[in-house]
Motif scaffolding. Structure first.
Motif, PDB file in Angstrom:
ATOM      1  N   UNK A   9       0.802  -1.225   0.000  1.00 40.99           N
ATOM      2  CA  UNK A   9       0.000   0.000   0.000  1.00 40.99           C
ATOM      3  C   UNK A   9       0.837   1.279   0.000  1.00 40.99           C
ATOM      4  N   UNK A  10       2.143   1.186   0.222  1.00 38.08           N
ATOM      5  CA  UNK A  10       2.994   2.376   0.323  1.00 38.08           C
ATOM      6  C   UNK A  10       3.249   3.007  -1.043  1.00 38.08           C
ATOM      7  N   UNK A  11       3.553   4.322  -1.056  1.00 39.08           N
ATOM      8  CA  UNK A  11       3.795   5.014  -2.327  1.00 39.08           C
ATOM      9  C   UNK A  11       4.962   4.400  -3.099  1.00 39.08           C
ATOM     10  N   UNK A  12       4.702   4.089  -4.366  1.00 41.15           N
ATOM     11  CA  UNK A  12       5.725   3.541  -5.262  1.00 41.15           C
ATOM     12  C   UNK A  12       5.211   3.652  -6.688  1.00 41.15           C
ATOM     13  N   UNK A  13       6.105   3.448  -7.635  1.00 41.99           N
ATOM     14  CA  UNK A  13       5.664   3.402  -9.031  1.00 41.99           C
ATOM     15  C   UNK A  13       4.729   2.229  -9.248  1.00 41.99           C
TER      16      UNK A  13
END
Length: 157
Positions: free
Chosen positions: A80-84
């Motif tokens: 769920x963490x910000x990433x591409x």
């Protein structure tokens, strides 16, 4: 003979974003008549040193690799963490995220692409090397992943 901007024209890998890696891995394995590979979790931030849009991120993903002759298919289930990976899944849904190339000069290749208005999206380390995702979607209609391996060859992240 020139190998273009990247110094190579050999595609190493196709990365596909999926919602459920266990299900999709089994579907691929059944379809191609091969053994289902294990799904491995990427390293934590302290080891991977992952940066997304210039900032550190706790992002992790489950990865499964299918070696298909000259090319590797990588399945990616993002957390769920910000990433591409997460951005792609949230924006486009499941599908082809990137094509990857092994490069010999990561910093130089990133600089060349950035000079062409193809900015670095995400980068990180993996055991034996490093990766960089470049925003080439506008021009090439797919993200490019650059892989630089410490031993000069091998597989992706």
């Amino acid at each position: 003979m020139s190998k273009g901007v990247l110094g190579t024209n050999v595609v190493t890998q196709v990365g596909i974003i999926v919602k459920n890696i266990e299900h999709t891995s089994q579907t691929f394995a059944d379809f191609f008549g091969v053994e289902k590979p294990p799904a491995n979790l990427t390293d934590t931030l302290d080891k991977a040193q992952t940066k997304y849009n210039g900032s550190p991120t706790e992002a992790r993903a489950k990865l499964a690799f299918f070696d298909m002759g000259q090319i590797q298919i990588e399945l990616i289930e993002p957390d769920e963490n910000p990433s591409t990976w997460r951005e792609y899944l949230d924006t486009h849904g499941e599908g082809v995220h990137h094509i990857a190339f092994v490069v010999k000069d990561m910093k130089g290749t990133v600089a060349k692409l950035e000079s062409r208005n193809m900015p670095l999206i995400q980068k990180g380390e993996y055991t034996g090397g490093r990766y960089a995702y470049m925003d080439t979607f506008g021009d090439l209609k797919v993200i490019l992943e650059l892989l630089e391996n410490d031993n000069g060859g091998g597989e992706g992240n």
